[in-house]
Design a protein around this motif. Structure first.
Motif, PDB file in Angstrom:
ATOM      1  N   GLY A 248       9.911   5.733   6.914  1.00 46.57           N
ATOM      2  CA  GLY A 248       9.249   6.212   5.995  1.00 46.57           C
ATOM      3  C   GLY A 248       9.051   8.118   6.355  1.00 46.57           C
ATOM      4  O   GLY A 248       8.580   8.696   5.124  1.00 46.57           O
ATOM      5  N   ILE A 249       9.744   8.580   6.871  1.00 47.62           N
ATOM      6  CA  ILE A 249       9.257  10.321   6.984  1.00 47.62           C
ATOM      7  C   ILE A 249      11.267  10.393   6.589  1.00 47.62           C
ATOM      8  O   ILE A 249      10.550  11.043   5.482  1.00 47.62           O
ATOM      9  N   GLU A 250      12.015   9.393   6.132  1.00 44.50           N
ATOM     10  CA  GLU A 250      13.202   9.968   4.895  1.00 44.50           C
ATOM     11  C   GLU A 250      12.911   9.182   3.761  1.00 44.50           C
ATOM     12  O   GLU A 250      13.124  11.018   3.219  1.00 44.50           O
ATOM     13  N   LYS A 251      11.830   8.846   3.268  1.00 46.42           N
ATOM     14  CA  LYS A 251      11.444   8.568   2.512  1.00 46.42           C
ATOM     15  C   LYS A 251      10.404   9.856   2.059  1.00 46.42           C
ATOM     16  O   LYS A 251      10.836  10.091   0.805  1.00 46.42           O
ATOM     17  N   SER A 252       9.478  10.077   2.827  1.00 49.28           N
ATOM     18  CA  SER A 252       8.824  11.669   2.977  1.00 49.28           C
ATOM     19  C   SER A 252       9.777  12.729   2.156  1.00 49.28           C
ATOM     20  O   SER A 252       9.698  13.784   1.143  1.00 49.28           O
ATOM     21  N   TYR A 253      10.848  12.827   3.173  1.00 48.65           N
ATOM     22  CA  TYR A 253      12.279  14.410   2.893  1.00 48.65           C
ATOM     23  C   TYR A 253      12.183  13.215   1.914  1.00 48.65           C
ATOM     24  O   TYR A 253      12.843  14.751   0.851  1.00 48.65           O
ATOM     25  N   TRP A 254      13.182  12.097   1.374  1.00 47.86           N
ATOM     26  CA  TRP A 254      13.769  12.839  -0.222  1.00 47.86           C
ATOM     27  C   TRP A 254      13.185  13.144  -1.514  1.00 47.86           C
ATOM     28  O   TRP A 254      13.460  13.573  -2.150  1.00 47.86           O
ATOM     29  N   LEU A 255      11.192  12.476  -1.164  1.00 49.45           N
ATOM     30  CA  LEU A 255      10.658  12.944  -2.253  1.00 49.45           C
ATOM     31  C   LEU A 255      10.489  14.205  -2.219  1.00 49.45           C
ATOM     32  O   LEU A 255       9.323  15.311  -3.390  1.00 49.45           O
ATOM     33  N   ARG A 256      10.335  14.863  -1.013  1.00 51.97           N
ATOM     34  CA  ARG A 256       9.423  16.177  -1.071  1.00 51.97           C
ATOM     35  C   ARG A 256       8.628  16.135  -0.866  1.00 51.97           C
ATOM     36  O   ARG A 256       7.961  17.135  -1.713  1.00 51.97           O
ATOM     37  N   GLY A 257       7.710  15.295  -0.344  1.00 56.95           N
ATOM     38  CA  GLY A 257       6.557  14.941   0.024  1.00 56.95           C
ATOM     39  C   GLY A 257       5.892  14.704  -1.103  1.00 56.95           C
ATOM     40  O   GLY A 257       4.437  14.055  -0.923  1.00 56.95           O
ATOM     41  N   LYS A 258       6.215  14.141  -2.176  1.00 63.42           N
ATOM     42  CA  LYS A 258       5.721  14.004  -3.218  1.00 63.42           C
ATOM     43  C   LYS A 258       4.897  12.026  -2.881  1.00 63.42           C
ATOM     44  O   LYS A 258       6.312  11.664  -1.889  1.00 63.42           O
ATOM     45  N   ARG A 259       4.116  11.714  -3.914  1.00 61.34           N
ATOM     46  CA  ARG A 259       4.189  10.304  -2.942  1.00 61.34           C
ATOM     47  C   ARG A 259       3.743   9.235  -3.977  1.00 61.34           C
ATOM     48  O   ARG A 259       3.812   9.591  -5.045  1.00 61.34           O
ATOM     49  N   GLU A 260       3.747   8.270  -3.888  1.00 57.18           N
ATOM     50  CA  GLU A 260       4.143   7.323  -5.156  1.00 57.18           C
ATOM     51  C   GLU A 260       2.915   6.240  -5.501  1.00 57.18           C
ATOM     52  O   GLU A 260       2.096   6.639  -4.328  1.00 57.18           O
ATOM     53  N   SER A 261       2.623   5.695  -6.349  1.00 54.10           N
ATOM     54  CA  SER A 261       1.080   5.822  -6.703  1.00 54.10           C
ATOM     55  C   SER A 261       1.287   4.183  -6.544  1.00 54.10           C
ATOM     56  O   SER A 261       2.162   3.061  -6.293  1.00 54.10           O
ATOM     57  N   LEU A 262      -0.142   3.962  -5.266  1.00 55.70           N
ATOM     58  CA  LEU A 262       0.456   2.637  -4.561  1.00 55.70           C
ATOM     59  C   LEU A 262      -0.575   1.841  -5.230  1.00 55.70           C
ATOM     60  O   LEU A 262      -1.761   1.859  -5.477  1.00 55.70           O
ATOM     61  N   ASP A 263      -0.032   0.536  -5.549  1.00 53.80           N
ATOM     62  CA  ASP A 263      -0.784  -1.019  -5.957  1.00 53.80           C
ATOM     63  C   ASP A 263      -0.861  -1.787  -4.524  1.00 53.80           C
ATOM     64  O   ASP A 263       0.120  -2.759  -4.585  1.00 53.80           O
ATOM     65  N   PHE A 264      -2.332  -1.591  -4.436  1.00 49.97           N
ATOM     66  CA  PHE A 264      -2.060  -2.916  -2.804  1.00 49.97           C
ATOM     67  C   PHE A 264      -2.600  -4.418  -3.117  1.00 49.97           C
ATOM     68  O   PHE A 264      -2.312  -5.343  -2.278  1.00 49.97           O
ATOM     69  N   ALA A 265      -2.812  -4.871  -5.094  1.00 51.45           N
ATOM     70  CA  ALA A 265      -2.659  -5.889  -4.750  1.00 51.45           C
ATOM     71  C   ALA A 265      -0.645  -6.252  -5.115  1.00 51.45           C
ATOM     72  O   ALA A 265      -0.727  -7.847  -4.744  1.00 51.45           O
ATOM     73  N   LEU A 266      -0.508  -4.990  -5.459  1.00 53.37           N
ATOM     74  CA  LEU A 266       0.712  -5.660  -6.121  1.00 53.37           C
ATOM     75  C   LEU A 266       1.105  -5.592  -4.397  1.00 53.37           C
ATOM     76  O   LEU A 266       2.215  -7.443  -4.207  1.00 53.37           O
ATOM     77  N   LEU A 267       1.117  -5.161  -3.107  1.00 47.95           N
ATOM     78  CA  LEU A 267       1.586  -4.993  -2.309  1.00 47.95           C
ATOM     79  C   LEU A 267       1.628  -6.453  -1.650  1.00 47.95           C
ATOM     80  O   LEU A 267       2.485  -7.438  -0.576  1.00 47.95           O
ATOM     81  N   LYS A 268       0.693  -7.288  -1.646  1.00 45.50           N
ATOM     82  CA  LYS A 268       0.212  -8.409  -0.812  1.00 45.50           C
ATOM     83  C   LYS A 268       0.282  -9.724  -1.896  1.00 45.50           C
ATOM     84  O   LYS A 268       1.239 -10.324  -0.905  1.00 45.50           O
ATOM     85  N   GLY A 269       0.931  -9.990  -3.037  1.00 42.55           N
ATOM     86  CA  GLY A 269       1.591 -10.611  -3.524  1.00 42.55           C
ATOM     87  C   GLY A 269       2.875 -10.686  -3.739  1.00 42.55           C
ATOM     88  O   GLY A 269       3.951 -12.056  -3.726  1.00 42.55           O
ATOM     89  N   LYS A 270       3.635  -9.314  -3.142  1.00 39.77           N
ATOM     90  CA  LYS A 270       5.352  -8.916  -2.868  1.00 39.77           C
ATOM     91  C   LYS A 270       4.854  -9.933  -1.236  1.00 39.77           C
ATOM     92  O   LYS A 270       6.420 -10.638  -0.935  1.00 39.77           O
ATOM     93  N   LEU A 271       4.215  -9.135  -0.601  1.00 39.61           N
ATOM     94  CA  LEU A 271       4.125  -9.751   0.769  1.00 39.61           C
ATOM     95  C   LEU A 271       3.955 -10.987   1.116  1.00 39.61           C
ATOM     96  O   LEU A 271       4.595 -12.334   1.234  1.00 39.61           O
ATOM     97  N   ASP A 272       2.896 -12.450  -0.295  1.00 35.95           N
ATOM     98  CA  ASP A 272       3.095 -13.544   0.113  1.00 35.95           C
ATOM     99  C   ASP A 272       4.711 -13.819  -0.043  1.00 35.95           C
ATOM    100  O   ASP A 272       4.130 -15.353   0.595  1.00 35.95           O
ATOM    101  N   ASN A 273       5.287 -13.155  -1.277  1.00 36.32           N
ATOM    102  CA  ASN A 273       6.235 -14.248  -1.907  1.00 36.32           C
ATOM    103  C   ASN A 273       7.614 -14.036  -0.883  1.00 36.32           C
ATOM    104  O   ASN A 273       8.293 -14.945  -0.989  1.00 36.32           O
ATOM    105  N   PHE A 274       6.587 -13.028   0.184  1.00 31.91           N
ATOM    106  CA  PHE A 274       8.459 -13.066   1.363  1.00 31.91           C
ATOM    107  C   PHE A 274       8.270 -13.223   1.773  1.00 31.91           C
ATOM    108  O   PHE A 274       9.257 -14.269   2.228  1.00 31.91           O
ATOM    109  N   LEU A 275       7.001 -14.329   2.486  1.00 31.20           N
ATOM    110  CA  LEU A 275       6.815 -15.257   3.126  1.00 31.20           C
ATOM    111  C   LEU A 275       6.804 -16.487   3.098  1.00 31.20           C
ATOM    112  O   LEU A 275       7.929 -17.949   3.284  1.00 31.20           O
ATOM    113  N   LYS A 276       7.122 -16.864   1.649  1.00 36.60           N
ATOM    114  CA  LYS A 276       7.399 -18.029   0.952  1.00 36.60           C
ATOM    115  C   LYS A 276       8.815 -18.131   1.076  1.00 36.60           C
ATOM    116  O   LYS A 276       9.361 -19.215   1.121  1.00 36.60           O
ATOM    117  N   SER A 277       9.429 -17.179   0.166  1.00 41.09           N
ATOM    118  CA  SER A 277      11.300 -17.150   0.606  1.00 41.09           C
ATOM    119  C   SER A 277      11.723 -17.337   2.278  1.00 41.09           C
ATOM    120  O   SER A 277      12.089 -18.013   2.414  1.00 41.09           O
TER     121      SER A 277
END
Length: 340
Positions: A248-277
């Protein structure tokens, strides 16, 4: 290993993965950690590395006076099995190492364990034995080790990682962070970012009954660590998340402190699919270095392993590791919005 026993190990692992569920995540900047739970956890009969090293009856040393980069000797004179976690950093002796796979060192046993060097520039004794670092190696290194250890097992039945790849990854991290270490010591690099670590650590805490974590860096899944025996997640929580925090520190460093727009519903779906995989992936069983079985799984996008012992799933580590983007060079360019 009997065919029926192999099938039982895989069936147990799949049942355990199927039992995993998660709750709402904790987040700091672009690092998101989902707590994982299961009703299939078993009682804990293991002592952890940090606990064992505090006694005089558990020792990790070079294999001989001359040493051998990919091997160390472990002596366990305790009346308890000791759990060494993949990613643990061992500090001291002729050079610092990291453990290549999770290993259960049986009580009263002596083992030669597979390791990778994470301090390329030193080959001289600092101490006769090793201590345990407060950090684990970050996911870049862990993913590479998991993938190449699996390849080594298939080709030669050895738990060898790509040592050159580990060194190259550490060298790249040193250069990108504009950090100089005389011995190319990754533990030293992590320590140099201690102030940033503390900012992250304050935002993440262990939840009651939690048995694992699944970690996202922005909207991208990094990996998971899951323990099927009681108490391990609680005792290792801060140490386990340290590697993910560095990512996480590395990513913040590379993005020069800029933030991504996070979609928590999307993340939950990705995690559910990952566990199924993880559940559906084909799996191979190998005799572990120590006690139990080492179960490997791979796909073009996922790599990982699980340790089964006495009908218990002790540890699962799974990583999102797409073949087209392996290594920090491509990932860092993607973080900056560039085409690989």
């Amino acid at each position: 290993m009997e065919q029926e026993s192999l099938k039982e190990s895989i069936s147990l692992l799949n049942s355990f993965i199927n039992s995993i569920h998660f709750s709402d995540p904790q987040a700091y900047r672009d690092l998101i950690i989902f707590p994982l739970y299961s009703d299939m956890v078993k009682d804990n009969g293991y002592m952890l590395l940090d606990e064992a090293l505090q006694t005089e009856k558990f020792r990790i040393q070079e294999i001989s006076d001359g040493g051998s980069v990919p091997e160390l000797t472990v002596t366990n004179e305790l009346d308890s099995d000791v759990l060494l976690l993949e990613g643990d950093i061992l500090v001291g002796a002729k050079q610092n190492r990291t453990v290549n796979t999770t290993i259960i060192v049986g009580k009263g046993s002596k083992l030669v364990i597979p390791v990778s060097c994470v301090e390329q520039g030193r080959w001289r004794y600092k101490t006769r034995g090793f201590r345990s670092s407060k950090f684990t190696v970050d996911p870049d290194i862990r993913k590479m080790k998991a993938k190449t250890v699996s390849q080594s097992l298939r080709h030669s039945r050895q738990f060898r990682a790509d040592q050159g790849g580990v060194w190259n990854t550490i060298s790249e991290k040193m250069r990108r962070h504009n950090y100089y270490s005389e011995s190319m010591d990754v533990d030293e690099l992590y320590e140099s970012r201690q102030d940033s670590f503390q900012d992250y650590e304050r935002s993440f805490s262990y939840k009651d009954q939690q048995i694992g974590i699944a970690v996202f860096n922005g909207n991208e899944l990094s990996g998971c660590d899951i323990f099927g025996v009681k108490g391990i997640m609680y005792k290792t929580f801060k140490k386990i998340i340290s590697g993910y925090i560095f990512e996480g520190i590395e990513k913040s460093y590379w993005l020069r402190g800029k933030r991504e727009s996070l979609d928590f519903a999307l993340l939950k779906g990705k995690l559910d699919n990952f566990l199924k995989s993880l559940h559906s992936l084909s799996k191979e069983v190998f005799k572990s270095v120590g006690e139990g079985n080492d179960i490997r799984f791979d796909s073009p996008e996922i790599t990982g392993y699980a340790i089964e012992h006495n009908s218990k799933i002790v540890h699962i580590a799974g990583f999102y590791y797409p073949e087209a983007e392996q290594g920090p060079y491509f990932r860092n360019r993607r973080w900056r919005g560039e085409e690989p």
